[in-house]
Write an enzyme that holds these catalytic residues in place. Structure first.
Site, short mmCIF file in Angstrom:
data_model
loop_
_atom_site.label_atom_id
_atom_site.label_comp_id
_atom_site.label_asym_id
_atom_site.label_seq_id
_atom_site.Cartn_x
_atom_site.Cartn_y
_atom_site.Cartn_z
N CYS A 82 0.84 -1.20 0.00
CA CYS A 82 0.00 0.00 0.00
C CYS A 82 0.88 1.25 0.00
O CYS A 82 2.00 1.24 0.50
CB CYS A 82 -0.93 0.01 1.22
SG CYS A 82 -2.18 1.32 1.18
N CYS A 131 -2.01 3.91 7.06
CA CYS A 131 -3.09 4.06 8.05
C CYS A 131 -2.72 3.31 9.33
O CYS A 131 -2.43 2.11 9.29
CB CYS A 131 -4.40 3.53 7.48
SG CYS A 131 -4.89 4.37 5.95
N CYS A 190 -4.58 -0.07 10.18
CA CYS A 190 -4.70 -1.09 9.13
C CYS A 190 -4.53 -2.49 9.71
O CYS A 190 -3.60 -2.76 10.46
CB CYS A 190 -3.64 -0.85 8.05
SG CYS A 190 -3.69 -2.07 6.71
#
Length: 362
Positions: free
Chosen positions: A84, A88, A91
């Protein structure tokens, strides 16, 4: 006179005995409650032991039927990549590997799922548009709609890497595009880990909404409610974007992914209580497209495939993979998925998910 002596003596003895008895009774007065408590606890323990020795409840006919029925993979979430471009903090499918199946093998697995009853496939990650600049994803989407003729093909993405050219090439094969958006405050997005240099996550969301309309793809928004956005009011922005569904998740802890010694993320600072989550939902209850999912609803009600096409069981609070469906087939692998089919239906997991049936005003 001689008979009075024993009587007098007897009375003295009796008086002394009564005094001793009173003293002893006083001592026993404090002892009896303790003895009573001890007997009550012992009785309770004995009762528990007796209950423990009772024969287990005989499964009902309904229980036996449920257990014997094979699980149908009606809706499958395929996390084909862990990579990714965002970070975040909460996550729970982190970049522990960079592995992606060869396209032919991924298609073989999808065919097996279709033959087993799959009606909807959702591609996710990581960020699914990161691998091969979205071409790999596009080919899977086209295969599922054109060759497998699945009623619904969807994607969950952070939206940062999607180009209009992708819609031009593959938009006709996609039913739903879900974009992750946790806040309409760009500073909050940066705190969460969705910041990416000079790009504005919220502005990009508006652009993607327009492309979905132009290329006839149903638009959906996913939000993870956490410590940094739990007090935010998103009503007006969501109503303006008008997605077909606004999926609102409570921040979830998965051991080994976003918690624990071997985790790549530390989600504890993002966690909110059930009461805080309910307060957020109450504040947004007038949003028609709101679809809330607490931790209880979410944990076991998703049928998840990892990058090796292994079903992932989260019942013990961490991801425990089955054997790959490519090696042992669907029927064998799905037994270890931990999937709660009843909760899947209870949370509304099956809905009108084909854009042909949504009858949207494009």
């Amino acid at each position: 006179m001689w008979m009075m002596v024993p009587v007098s003596f007897t009375l003295k003895l009796l008086s002394a005995f009564v005094q001793h008895l009173g003293s002893m009774w006083s001592s026993l007065g404090t002892l009896f409650p303790r003895l009573g408590t001890a007997f009550w606890l012992a009785g309770g323990k004995k009762s528990q032991q007796q209950r423990g020795r009772r024969k287990p409840r005989k499964p009902s006919r309904e229980d036996e039927e449920d257990r014997d029925l094979p699980i149908t993979p009606t809706s499958v979430n395929y996390h084909f990549t862990r990579q990714c471009n965002y970070k975040c903090g909460f996550c729970f499918h982190t970049a522990k590997t960079s592995f992606v199946l060869p396209l032919a093998e991924a298609k073989r697995g999808l065919l097996l799922l279709k033959e087993a009853g799959m009606e909807k496939i959702n591609f996710s990650g990581g960020e699914p548009f990161l691998h091969d600049r979205g071409k790999y994803l596009g080919q899977l989407v086209k295969f599922c709609k054109q060759e497998l003729q699945l009623p619904s093909v969807s994607i969950v993405s952070n939206g940062s890497l999607i180009q209009e050219r992708w819609f031009q090439n593959y938009g006709e094969y996609l039913d739903i595009l879900a974009i992750s958006c946790d806040s309409f405050d760009e500073q909050v997005n940066v705190l969460i880990g969705r910041g990416q240099g000079n790009k504005n996550h919220v502005e990009n969301l508006q652009k993607l909404r327009t492309w979905c309309k132009d290329y006839r793809v149903a638009f959906k928004i996913n939000s993870v409610i956490n410590r940094f956005n739990v007090d935010e009011d998103m009503k007006e922005q969501i109503k303006a974007l008008n997605p077909i569904r606004w999926k609102v998740f409570q921040c979830l802890i998965i051991e080994g992914e976003n918690a624990g010694e071997d985790a790549l993320r530390e989600a504890e600072p993002f966690v909110i209580s059930d009461e805080e989550f309910e307060a957020f939902l109450d504040r947004h209850k007038d949003v028609p497209c709101l679809v809330p999912e607490s931790n209880q609803k979410m944990r076991d009600s998703y049928l998840i495939l990892d990058e090796y096409m292994r079903f992932v069981n989260c019942r013990n609070g961490r991801k425990e993979p089955s054997m790959s469906i490519l090696d042992v087939g669907i029927e064998e692998a799905i037994k270890f998925s931990g999937f709660d089919e009843k909760m899947f239906l209870k949370r509304g997991g099956k809905y009108v998910w084909s854009k042909a049936e949504l009858k949207l005003d494009w």
